[in-house]
Write a protein that holds these residues in place. Structure first.
Motif, mmCIF file in Angstrom:
data_model
loop_
_atom_site.group_PDB
_atom_site.id
_atom_site.type_symbol
_atom_site.label_atom_id
_atom_site.label_comp_id
_atom_site.label_asym_id
_atom_site.label_seq_id
_atom_site.Cartn_x
_atom_site.Cartn_y
_atom_site.Cartn_z
ATOM 1 N N THR A 259 0.994 -0.786 -0.226
ATOM 2 C CA THR A 259 -0.444 0.217 -0.542
ATOM 3 C C THR A 259 0.815 1.436 -0.467
ATOM 4 O OG1 THR A 259 -0.045 -0.421 2.514
ATOM 5 C CG2 THR A 259 -1.705 -0.924 1.453
ATOM 6 N N THR A 260 1.865 1.258 0.437
ATOM 7 C CA THR A 260 2.585 2.289 0.214
ATOM 8 C C THR A 260 4.166 2.285 -0.760
ATOM 9 O OG1 THR A 260 4.647 1.374 1.753
ATOM 10 C CG2 THR A 260 2.463 2.588 3.096
ATOM 11 N N GLY A 261 4.316 1.469 -1.251
ATOM 12 C CA GLY A 261 5.632 0.954 -1.675
ATOM 13 C C GLY A 261 5.009 1.781 -3.434
ATOM 14 N N ASP A 262 3.878 2.363 -4.226
ATOM 15 C CA ASP A 262 3.618 3.258 -4.835
ATOM 16 C C ASP A 262 4.414 4.801 -4.818
ATOM 17 O OD1 ASP A 262 1.776 3.040 -3.085
ATOM 18 O OD2 ASP A 262 0.501 3.849 -4.989
ATOM 19 N N ASP A 263 4.035 5.316 -3.210
ATOM 20 C CA ASP A 263 4.271 6.457 -2.401
ATOM 21 C C ASP A 263 5.842 6.686 -2.657
ATOM 22 O OD1 ASP A 263 2.055 6.488 -1.537
ATOM 23 O OD2 ASP A 263 2.870 5.814 0.367
ATOM 24 N N ASP A 264 6.683 5.725 -2.772
ATOM 25 C CA ASP A 264 8.305 6.323 -3.450
ATOM 26 C C ASP A 264 8.514 6.062 -4.622
ATOM 27 O OD1 ASP A 264 8.586 5.329 -0.652
ATOM 28 O OD2 ASP A 264 9.295 3.470 -0.522
ATOM 29 N N PHE A 265 7.695 5.424 -5.413
ATOM 30 C CA PHE A 265 7.951 5.745 -6.772
ATOM 31 C C PHE A 265 7.119 6.822 -7.113
ATOM 32 C CE2 PHE A 265 5.566 5.135 -10.930
ATOM 33 C CZ PHE A 265 6.871 4.369 -11.734
ATOM 34 N N ALA B 288 12.397 8.422 -16.606
ATOM 35 C CA ALA B 288 12.408 8.398 -14.898
ATOM 36 C C ALA B 288 10.714 8.893 -14.477
ATOM 37 C CB ALA B 288 13.426 8.569 -13.536
ATOM 38 N N GLY B 289 11.130 10.133 -15.472
ATOM 39 C CA GLY B 289 9.646 10.529 -14.660
ATOM 40 C C GLY B 289 8.180 10.499 -15.764
ATOM 41 N N THR B 290 8.471 10.107 -16.880
ATOM 42 C CA THR B 290 7.131 9.208 -18.064
ATOM 43 C C THR B 290 6.790 7.908 -17.491
ATOM 44 O OG1 THR B 290 8.456 9.409 -19.476
ATOM 45 C CG2 THR B 290 7.793 10.979 -19.395
ATOM 46 N N MET B 291 7.612 7.146 -16.576
ATOM 47 C CA MET B 291 6.776 5.450 -16.204
ATOM 48 C C MET B 291 5.343 5.751 -15.799
ATOM 49 S SD MET B 291 10.035 3.809 -14.830
ATOM 50 C CE MET B 291 9.508 1.998 -14.529
ATOM 51 N N LYS B 292 4.671 4.658 -16.216
ATOM 52 C CA LYS B 292 3.406 4.746 -16.315
ATOM 53 C C LYS B 292 2.404 3.620 -16.070
ATOM 54 C CE LYS B 292 2.033 9.383 -17.621
ATOM 55 N NZ LYS B 292 1.534 10.299 -18.375
ATOM 56 N N PRO B 293 3.069 2.470 -14.914
ATOM 57 C CA PRO B 293 2.575 1.124 -14.329
ATOM 58 C C PRO B 293 0.900 1.784 -14.544
ATOM 59 C CG PRO B 293 4.143 1.874 -12.701
ATOM 60 C CD PRO B 293 4.404 2.905 -13.985
ATOM 61 N N LEU B 294 0.717 0.343 -14.690
ATOM 62 C CA LEU B 294 -1.098 0.350 -13.719
ATOM 63 C C LEU B 294 -1.314 0.166 -12.708
ATOM 64 C CD1 LEU B 294 -3.808 0.235 -15.501
ATOM 65 C CD2 LEU B 294 -3.813 -2.280 -15.392
ATOM 66 N N ARG C 266 9.478 -0.494 -8.741
ATOM 67 C CA ARG C 266 10.987 0.652 -8.311
ATOM 68 C C ARG C 266 11.598 0.409 -8.335
ATOM 69 N NH1 ARG C 266 10.593 -1.511 -3.545
ATOM 70 N NH2 ARG C 266 11.494 -0.053 -2.514
ATOM 71 N N ARG C 267 12.313 -0.874 -8.763
ATOM 72 C CA ARG C 267 13.376 -1.127 -9.206
ATOM 73 C C ARG C 267 13.716 -0.855 -10.829
ATOM 74 N NH1 ARG C 267 16.170 -5.250 -6.109
ATOM 75 N NH2 ARG C 267 15.605 -4.720 -3.726
ATOM 76 N N ASN C 268 13.016 -0.999 -11.970
ATOM 77 C CA ASN C 268 12.980 -0.723 -12.784
ATOM 78 C C ASN C 268 13.087 0.722 -13.001
ATOM 79 O OD1 ASN C 268 13.052 -2.907 -14.152
ATOM 80 N ND2 ASN C 268 10.467 -2.752 -14.426
ATOM 81 N N LEU C 269 12.371 2.023 -12.505
ATOM 82 C CA LEU C 269 12.677 3.143 -12.304
ATOM 83 C C LEU C 269 14.065 3.391 -11.094
ATOM 84 C CD1 LEU C 269 11.493 6.016 -12.055
ATOM 85 C CD2 LEU C 269 10.460 5.929 -10.031
ATOM 86 N N ASP C 270 14.104 2.729 -10.514
ATOM 87 C CA ASP C 270 15.631 3.363 -9.337
ATOM 88 C C ASP C 270 16.952 3.015 -10.376
ATOM 89 O OD1 ASP C 270 17.634 3.870 -7.714
ATOM 90 O OD2 ASP C 270 18.110 1.330 -7.666
ATOM 91 N N ALA C 271 16.969 2.039 -11.764
ATOM 92 C CA ALA C 271 18.009 2.425 -12.786
ATOM 93 C C ALA C 271 18.094 3.345 -13.359
ATOM 94 C CB ALA C 271 17.393 1.193 -13.823
ATOM 95 N N PHE C 272 17.062 3.989 -13.859
ATOM 96 C CA PHE C 272 16.916 5.180 -14.377
ATOM 97 C C PHE C 272 17.721 6.063 -13.272
ATOM 98 C CE2 PHE C 272 13.672 3.167 -17.319
ATOM 99 C CZ PHE C 272 14.618 3.319 -18.098
ATOM 100 N N VAL C 273 16.794 6.326 -12.001
ATOM 101 C CA VAL C 273 16.910 7.480 -11.146
ATOM 102 C C VAL C 273 18.929 6.975 -11.046
ATOM 103 C CG1 VAL C 273 16.979 7.679 -9.152
ATOM 104 C CG2 VAL C 273 15.235 7.343 -10.191
ATOM 105 N N ASN C 274 18.979 5.813 -11.341
ATOM 106 C CA ASN C 274 20.606 5.725 -10.078
ATOM 107 C C ASN C 274 21.929 6.172 -11.116
ATOM 108 O OD1 ASN C 274 21.812 4.831 -7.930
ATOM 109 N ND2 ASN C 274 22.637 2.765 -8.669
ATOM 110 N N GLU C 275 21.275 6.252 -12.679
ATOM 111 C CA GLU C 275 22.009 6.390 -13.955
ATOM 112 C C GLU C 275 22.038 7.979 -14.255
ATOM 113 O OE1 GLU C 275 21.631 6.383 -19.103
ATOM 114 O OE2 GLU C 275 20.188 5.357 -17.798
ATOM 115 N N ALA C 276 20.812 8.787 -13.806
ATOM 116 C CA ALA C 276 21.129 9.555 -14.244
ATOM 117 C C ALA C 276 22.236 10.261 -12.726
ATOM 118 C CB ALA C 276 20.195 10.739 -13.823
ATOM 119 N N ARG C 277 22.297 9.280 -11.300
ATOM 120 C CA ARG C 277 22.958 9.867 -10.803
ATOM 121 C C ARG C 277 24.706 9.828 -10.976
ATOM 122 N NH1 ARG C 277 24.244 6.883 -6.347
ATOM 123 N NH2 ARG C 277 24.712 7.905 -4.275
#
Length: 251
Positions: free
Chosen positions: A156-162, A207-213, A228-239
């Motif tokens: 119920t909260t994992g999507d908040d981080d996403f 990262a800003g446009t990923m829209k999983p159902l 969350r891990r899929n998004l993290d790949a783009f976040v970490n690449e940018a970082r």
């Protein structure tokens, strides 16, 4: 473009877009249909955008337009203060009111850049101050990486981080080209910088446009995705590539 105008103008556009959208500012909506019931995805996304806005304006105020004992730019101080108001308040003052105050002060800052003599402090164009901006952004992406990669996480909260991290990616994807425009003369002298900026911007835009159902957090051997891990790949690449930009600026 006067130094400071592109970056301030982009921040203005980011905030005004969220305030003027069809659903408006969501984190302070009425509890019965607010961010903890039906609007949590967009609310968390907007909070991520706001966090990047806050850090960008802070660094503009503290470093990009100020050297040593120089005075702070008044309008940047007022904008920074306004953006740091509680984004979940719906009254006295409402979050929207303070966000509009921040936008107003940034507009006054931009107007002051065009007067003669200037009433606003221009970005000084020094690499050492630009490094501080990238460090601040890297710190925020590092925090997002920590929350996206952690296990276990509640369904119920994992999507908040996403969505919070997605908001950061959205804001930074627009701010990167603004920084390039502000520092273009210096950055173009280093051929590697153009490709690094493009790669960082592309990763952040993704990262800003990923829209999983549905945001899922499947395990390593699960048949379900781990968004969350899929998004993290783009976040970490940018970082990581921001770190390379920072290293280039140090040379």
């Amino acid at each position: 473009i006067i130094p400071g105008e592109a970056l301030a103008g982009t921040v203005i556009a980011l905030v005004e877009h969220e305030l003027g959208s069809s659903t408006g500012w969501r984190p302070n909506d009425f509890p019965l249909w607010g961010p903890r019931v039906l609007a949590d995805n967009n609310a968390n996304r907007q909070l991520g955008i706001l966090q990047i806005v806050r850090e960008t304006v802070r660094v503009m105020k503290d470093h990009l337009t100020k050297v040593s004992s120089d005075e702070f730019d008044k309008h940047l101080v007022d904008a920074d203060t306004a953006f740091r108001n509680d984004p979940r308040r719906w009254l006295l003052p409402a979050a929207e009111t303070k966000l509009r105050d921040g936008v107003t002060n940034l507009r006054l800052y931009v107007d002051g850049l065009h007067t003669e003599p200037p009433r606003s402090k221009r970005i000084n164009g020094r690499n050492v101050e630009l490094m501080r901006l990238f460090q601040a952004w890297m710190d925020q992406l590092g925090a997002a990486h920590g929350t996206l990669y952690r296990d276990p996480v509640s369904f119920t909260t994992g999507d908040d981080d996403f969505y919070y991290a997605q908001g950061m990616g959205h804001a930074l994807a627009h701010l990167m080209p603004a920084v390039w425009r502000e520092y273009r003369d210096e950055l173009q002298a280093r051929p590697v910088m153009a490709s690094l900026f493009d790669e960082v911007t592309a990763a952040l835009a993704r990262a800003g446009t990923m829209k999983p159902l549905i945001v899922m957090s499947g395990g390593e051997e699960s048949i379900f995705a781990n968004h969350r891990r899929n998004l993290d790949a783009f976040v970490n690449e940018a970082r990581q590539k921001m770190y390379s930009i920072r290293e280039e600026l140090e040379k």
